[in-house]
Write an enzyme that holds these catalytic residues in place. Structure first.
Site, PDB file in Angstrom:
ATOM      1  N   ASP A 244       0.829  -1.205   0.000  1.00 50.61           N
ATOM      2  CA  ASP A 244       0.000   0.000   0.000  1.00 50.61           C
ATOM      3  C   ASP A 244       0.869   1.264   0.000  1.00 50.61           C
ATOM      4  O   ASP A 244       0.647   2.190   0.779  1.00 50.61           O
ATOM      5  CB  ASP A 244      -0.959  -0.017   1.202  1.00 50.61           C
ATOM      6  CG  ASP A 244      -2.011   1.089   1.119  1.00 50.61           C
ATOM      7  OD1 ASP A 244      -2.238   1.608   0.014  1.00 50.61           O
ATOM      8  OD2 ASP A 244      -2.593   1.428   2.171  1.00 50.61           O
TER       9      ASP A 244
ATOM     10  N   GLN B  47      -3.093  -5.524   5.779  1.00 49.13           N
ATOM     11  CA  GLN B  47      -2.929  -4.480   6.807  1.00 49.13           C
ATOM     12  C   GLN B  47      -3.802  -4.848   8.010  1.00 49.13           C
ATOM     13  O   GLN B  47      -5.027  -4.678   7.955  1.00 49.13           O
ATOM     14  CB  GLN B  47      -3.331  -3.106   6.232  1.00 49.13           C
ATOM     15  CG  GLN B  47      -2.308  -2.575   5.227  1.00 49.13           C
ATOM     16  CD  GLN B  47      -2.835  -1.421   4.388  1.00 49.13           C
ATOM     17  OE1 GLN B  47      -3.899  -1.516   3.769  1.00 49.13           O
ATOM     18  NE2 GLN B  47      -2.088  -0.327   4.334  1.00 49.13           N
TER      19      GLN B  47
ATOM     20  N   ARG C 275       2.929  12.464  10.904  1.00 48.62           N
ATOM     21  CA  ARG C 275       1.615  12.426  10.254  1.00 48.62           C
ATOM     22  C   ARG C 275       0.912  11.161  10.732  1.00 48.62           C
ATOM     23  O   ARG C 275       1.347  10.049  10.418  1.00 48.62           O
ATOM     24  CB  ARG C 275       1.795  12.399   8.736  1.00 48.62           C
ATOM     25  CG  ARG C 275       0.536  12.144   7.926  1.00 48.62           C
ATOM     26  CD  ARG C 275       0.926  11.828   6.493  1.00 48.62           C
ATOM     27  NE  ARG C 275      -0.190  11.608   5.593  1.00 48.62           N
ATOM     28  CZ  ARG C 275      -0.822  10.443   5.438  1.00 48.62           C
ATOM     29  NH1 ARG C 275      -0.512   9.406   6.184  1.00 48.62           N
ATOM     30  NH2 ARG C 275      -1.784  10.322   4.544  1.00 48.62           N
TER      31      ARG C 275
ATOM     32  N   ASP D  11      -1.430   8.575  10.458  1.00 52.93           N
ATOM     33  CA  ASP D  11      -2.204   8.041   9.340  1.00 52.93           C
ATOM     34  C   ASP D  11      -3.499   7.394   9.832  1.00 52.93           C
ATOM     35  O   ASP D  11      -3.496   6.644  10.811  1.00 52.93           O
ATOM     36  CB  ASP D  11      -1.343   6.986   8.631  1.00 52.93           C
ATOM     37  CG  ASP D  11      -2.048   6.355   7.450  1.00 52.93           C
ATOM     38  OD1 ASP D  11      -2.337   7.088   6.491  1.00 52.93           O
ATOM     39  OD2 ASP D  11      -2.317   5.136   7.487  1.00 52.93           O
TER      40      ASP D  11
ATOM     41  N   GLU E  93      -4.228  12.878   9.880  1.00 50.56           N
ATOM     42  CA  GLU E  93      -4.705  12.485   8.550  1.00 50.56           C
ATOM     43  C   GLU E  93      -6.107  11.927   8.749  1.00 50.56           C
ATOM     44  O   GLU E  93      -6.330  10.723   8.828  1.00 50.56           O
ATOM     45  CB  GLU E  93      -3.781  11.448   7.909  1.00 50.56           C
ATOM     46  CG  GLU E  93      -4.031  11.287   6.418  1.00 50.56           C
ATOM     47  CD  GLU E  93      -4.891  10.084   6.027  1.00 50.56           C
ATOM     48  OE1 GLU E  93      -5.429  10.078   4.913  1.00 50.56           O
ATOM     49  OE2 GLU E  93      -5.033   9.144   6.822  1.00 50.56           O
TER      50      GLU E  93
ATOM     51  N   HIS F 161      -1.044  11.952  -2.565  1.00 54.82           N
ATOM     52  CA  HIS F 161      -0.863  10.616  -3.145  1.00 54.82           C
ATOM     53  C   HIS F 161      -2.154   9.810  -3.169  1.00 54.82           C
ATOM     54  O   HIS F 161      -2.203   8.740  -3.748  1.00 54.82           O
ATOM     55  CB  HIS F 161       0.195   9.874  -2.333  1.00 54.82           C
ATOM     56  CG  HIS F 161      -0.308   9.525  -0.961  1.00 54.82           C
ATOM     57  ND1 HIS F 161      -0.672  10.487  -0.042  1.00 54.82           N
ATOM     58  CD2 HIS F 161      -0.569   8.338  -0.370  1.00 54.82           C
ATOM     59  CE1 HIS F 161      -1.111   9.893   1.047  1.00 54.82           C
ATOM     60  NE2 HIS F 161      -1.060   8.593   0.880  1.00 54.82           N
TER      61      HIS F 161
ATOM     62  N   ARG G 174      -4.562   4.707  -7.726  1.00 57.21           N
ATOM     63  CA  ARG G 174      -3.900   5.874  -7.116  1.00 57.21           C
ATOM     64  C   ARG G 174      -2.460   5.983  -7.636  1.00 57.21           C
ATOM     65  O   ARG G 174      -1.855   7.047  -7.565  1.00 57.21           O
ATOM     66  CB  ARG G 174      -3.900   5.742  -5.585  1.00 57.21           C
ATOM     67  CG  ARG G 174      -5.266   5.959  -4.955  1.00 57.21           C
ATOM     68  CD  ARG G 174      -5.237   5.770  -3.464  1.00 57.21           C
ATOM     69  NE  ARG G 174      -4.855   4.416  -3.095  1.00 57.21           N
ATOM     70  CZ  ARG G 174      -4.602   4.025  -1.845  1.00 57.21           C
ATOM     71  NH1 ARG G 174      -4.686   4.882  -0.861  1.00 57.21           N
ATOM     72  NH2 ARG G 174      -4.261   2.776  -1.580  1.00 57.21           N
TER      73      ARG G 174
HETATM   74  C1  OTU Z   1      -4.358   6.696   4.386  1.00 57.44           C
HETATM   75  O1  OTU Z   1      -5.509   7.137   3.707  1.00 57.44           O
HETATM   76  C2  OTU Z   1      -3.184   6.817   3.440  1.00 57.44           C
HETATM   77  O2  OTU Z   1      -3.041   8.142   3.030  1.00 57.44           O
HETATM   78  C3  OTU Z   1      -3.393   5.889   2.289  1.00 57.44           C
HETATM   79  O3  OTU Z   1      -2.414   6.025   1.310  1.00 57.44           O
HETATM   80  C4  OTU Z   1      -3.429   4.477   2.844  1.00 57.44           C
HETATM   81  O4  OTU Z   1      -3.785   3.592   1.830  1.00 57.44           O
HETATM   82  C5  OTU Z   1      -4.415   4.310   3.987  1.00 57.44           C
HETATM   83  O5  OTU Z   1      -4.407   5.387   4.915  1.00 57.44           O
HETATM   84  C6  OTU Z   1      -4.112   3.082   4.783  1.00 57.44           C
HETATM   85  O6  OTU Z   1      -2.934   3.237   5.529  1.00 57.44           O
HETATM   86  O7  OTU Z   1      -8.152   5.232   2.742  1.00 57.44           O
HETATM   87  O8  OTU Z   1      -7.816   6.255   0.360  1.00 57.44           O
HETATM   88  O9  OTU Z   1      -9.829   9.041   6.023  1.00 57.44           O
HETATM   89  O10 OTU Z   1      -9.533   7.796   3.467  1.00 57.44           O
HETATM   90  O11 OTU Z   1      -7.123   7.580   6.044  1.00 57.44           O
HETATM   91  C7  OTU Z   1      -7.127   6.833   1.436  1.00 57.44           C
HETATM   92  C8  OTU Z   1      -9.842   7.713   5.783  1.00 57.44           C
HETATM   93  C9  OTU Z   1      -7.417   6.151   2.729  1.00 57.44           C
HETATM   94  C10 OTU Z   1      -9.053   7.254   4.641  1.00 57.44           C
HETATM   95  C11 OTU Z   1      -7.589   7.584   4.748  1.00 57.44           C
HETATM   96  C12 OTU Z   1      -6.780   6.636   4.002  1.00 57.44           C
END
Ligand code: OTU
Length: 645
Positions: free
Chosen positions: A138, A249, A279, A281, A323, A393, A518
């Site tokens: 991921d 995950q 950050r 996540d 995030e 991203h 993505r």
């Molecule tokens: C984040 O985003 C990251 O930015 C992603 O790149 C990861 O894939 C994901 O976590 C898992 O670690 O699902 O499409 O707000 O939208 O946290 C992005 C909820 C994601 C999610 C966001 C997530």
């Protein structure tokens, strides 16, 4: 301090003193923050007869982390404690990048620093670089070891050296902390798979489908196409494990205090490498509860508060970025509340609301939904700051509130459909070239992938060889950046966008990436293309140099600091977005034209801004004087002005 917390802390301090593990600084910070930690633990882990032992373990982690913190970082701690909202001024401009895709590895990144400095970047977000599974990871958001860097990218020593070098240049470094889940190759997951029940309890594991099915009744799906459902069967354990994101995950079980303590230890370890901003996540997902969506729960906030209190003890120089790409009303909750100028949750949050609504505004050519939303969501506490961005991203989720759409005169569902069709170029007059991500055909919903330049029309214009449209796309790209550079908060550029990098469709040929589009907006940096930034009349030149100018201008504009001083401004024209930025004697009115036709602002604006009528008004970006003729000033399509005096 309550009597229980005090007794426990006294006991811990006594023992730590005997071992010579305490400085007066650490003791003061423990005294100031332990009661909060104690209270959060009690609320998160009530009824546990071993709670005090866990609290003791927690404090041990805090003391050890403090002790292994370098003296340079300790003085940074002291310095930032004196100036708690140090990150809210107008000086910072960030860039997020994949080290491998941008520069090969950490050594390569050193060589590319002059490029970043040329643009005016002084804050780097290194996208996930911790050890992760080779293929399915991921984009690094499946971490296998929180203390090791992916060997192809470099070492932890190189990260701390980079952090030091950046600090010497007054630059900041940010890294991800993926705290909701680990990869299934993490040592804990491996041990769980091998049957170790201690580590099975680090995750949400179930013998059968009874509880998972119950959860599924209310849990939404994040990646329904690539990873349907929220649980994965592990044949090794013969158990179901919760996997809200991808099947590899594994969601951590924070109802187990050991998980919290281990993760906090890892967080402090990263901060001790000199990381300024962590950050956090997917933090909205940290606590799970049957019968709920398991997002934004009160306990998730308590966990963040507890982490923040721990940082205040051992590494106060490091701040948190949330995030939380969630509903506008929910995002601001991650700022927590500010006491003594310091937030008790996250110091920064991604301004996903502004980002989404900018794409909405560009698609509809009007400000209505943006206006209604910004006027109807709670503000954030002063002392915290937004992280403003146009692209990143991830996909763009059209997460505006349905009621706001209704207030703006649209049916929320059909409006969403329109935006999806527009941004994916299904409407014949659309300039955008995005793709749907995780489309839910039944609900008529989808998220959007695509690079900034492709979504803003550059890909279409170039493929049609249409110089006029290329020019408009460049203007759109600069306007969107011009908004995030002046809005209030830290602007964060996405590597490649400074050159107008288009969608990269090569992911389709890579089996480890092809299911996740993505990757179309995560291209490898094209350094040959970057050279074109030096050649006049190329769009790379226009975008790069235009951005550079705005970044320089921002640095010279104290009113662009984020001090609760962004005011929406009604131009009585739905195609114009305007906001004023005022700090002491510095004033700027930001106005931009969302339309592909010229629009006029009235000559009343200098009066509203209380500009001195005897002096000329000019645009900070171009430096040109602005002449209000016959009662108005015309803005060209997608023009942005930073009007000042
Ligand atoms: C984040 O985003 C990251 O930015 C992603 O790149 C990861 O894939 C994901 O976590 C898992 O670690 O699902 O499409 O707000 O939208 O946290 C992005 C909820 C994601 C999610 C966001 C997530």
């Amino acid at each position: 301090m309550n009597i229980n917390a005090k007794n426990l802390l006294d006991e811990i301090l006594k023992r730590a003193k005997q071992k010579g593990a305490l400085t007066s600084e650490l003791e003061d910070r423990l005294k100031a923050n332990f009661e909060d930690i104690f209270i959060y633990f009690h609320r998160l882990y009530p009824y546990r007869n071993d709670l005090w032992e866990h609290l003791e373990d927690m404090v041990k982690v805090l003391i050890n982390s403090y002790q292994s913190r370098s003296s340079k970082l300790r003085s940074l701690d002291a310095h930032r404690e004196q100036n708690p909202s140090w990150f809210t001024d107008n000086s910072l401009v960030g860039m997020m990048l994949y080290v491998d895709r941008f520069a090969g590895d950490l050594k390569g990144l050193q060589d590319k620093m002059p490029y970043l400095e040329e643009l005016g970047i002084n804050m780097l977000h290194l996208m996930p670089i911790l050890k992760c599974p080779e293929d399915h990871n991921d984009g690094g958001y499946a971490v296998s070891d929180y203390r090791k860097i992916n060997p192809e990218i470099g070492t932890m020593d190189e990260v701390s050296t980079l952090a030091e070098q950046l600090h010497n240049k007054d630059m900041l470094i940010m890294m991800d902390f993926v705290l909701n889940h680990t990869s299934d190759e993490h040592e804990w997951a491996q041990k769980a798979k091998a049957g170790d029940t201690k580590y099975q309890a680090y995750y949400h594991t179930f013998d059968d489908r009874a509880v998972p099915d119950w959860y599924e009744e209310t849990l939404p799906q994040v990646f329904p196409d690539t990873s349907p459902g929220n649980f994965t069967h592990s044949p090794e354990m013969n158990k179901w494990v919760m996997t809200v994101f991808n099947s590899y995950q594994w969601d951590l079980n924070y109802s187990n205090p050991e998980v919290f303590i281990e993760m906090c230890d890892a967080l402090l370890f990263l901060s001790n490498q000199g990381i300024d901003i962590l950050r956090l996540d997917a933090l909205a997902f940290m606590w799970k509860k049957t019968g709920t969506t398991s997002q934004n729960l009160e306990e998730a906030h308590l966990l963040i508060k507890a982490l923040k209190s721990c940082m205040k003890v051992s590494a106060p120089a490091t701040i948190f970025l949330a995030e939380a790409i969630v509903a506008p009303d929910e995002i601001v909750k991650y700022f927590g509340s500010v006491k003594n100028e310091v937030s008790d949750e996250c110091d920064l949050c991604y301004n996903a609301t502004l980002m989404v609504l900018l794409w909405e505004a560009i698609s509809t050519k009007n400000n209505k939904l943006l206006w209604v939303t910004l006027n109807n969501i709670p503000g954030k506490p002063i002392g915290t700051s937004w992280l403003n961005y146009v692209r990143c991203h991830d996909d763009i989720g059209l997460g505006y509130e349905d009621d706001h759409a209704r207030m703006a005169g649209s049916d929320p569902k059909s409006h969403r459909r329109f935006l999806i069709d527009f941004l994916t170029g299904k409407i014949d007059w659309s300039f955008a070239r995005g793709r749907t991500f995780m489309e839910d055909k039944a609900k008529g919903d989808a998220r959007i992938s695509g690079s900034l330049a492709s979504l803003a029309g550059l890909e279409k214009a170039l493929s049609e060889n249409d110089p006029e449209q290329v020019d408009l796309a460049v203007k759109k790209i600069l306007m969107l950046h011009g908004i995030v550079l002046s809005y209030g908060g830290i602007p964060m550029l996405y590597a490649g966008d400074e050159l107008g990098t288009l969608n990269d469709y090569s992911f389709e040929n890579d089996p480890s990436k092809s299911a996740d589009n993505r990757w179309m907006h995560r291209p490898k940096m094209d350094w040959q293309l970057a050279e074109k930034r030096k050649t006049k009349r190329t769009h790379e030149y226009q975008i790069f140099q235009g951005l550079k100018k705005m970044i320089q201008t921002r640095a010279e504009s104290p009113e662009f600091a984020d001090k609760g001083n962004t005011y929406l401004f009604d131009c009585h024209n739905q195609h114009l977005l305007a906001f004023s930025r005022i700090l002491d004697n510095s004033k700027t009115l930001v106005v931009c034209n969302l339309n592909d036709h010229p629009e006029v602002i009235t000559d009343q604006i200098p009066n509203y801004m209380h500009f001195d009528p005897s002096k000329a008004v000019y645009d900070k970006i171009s430096g040109k004087n602005l002449n209000f003729k016959s009662g108005g000033l015309e803005l060209k399509p997608y023009e942005i002005l930073w009007i000042t005096q």
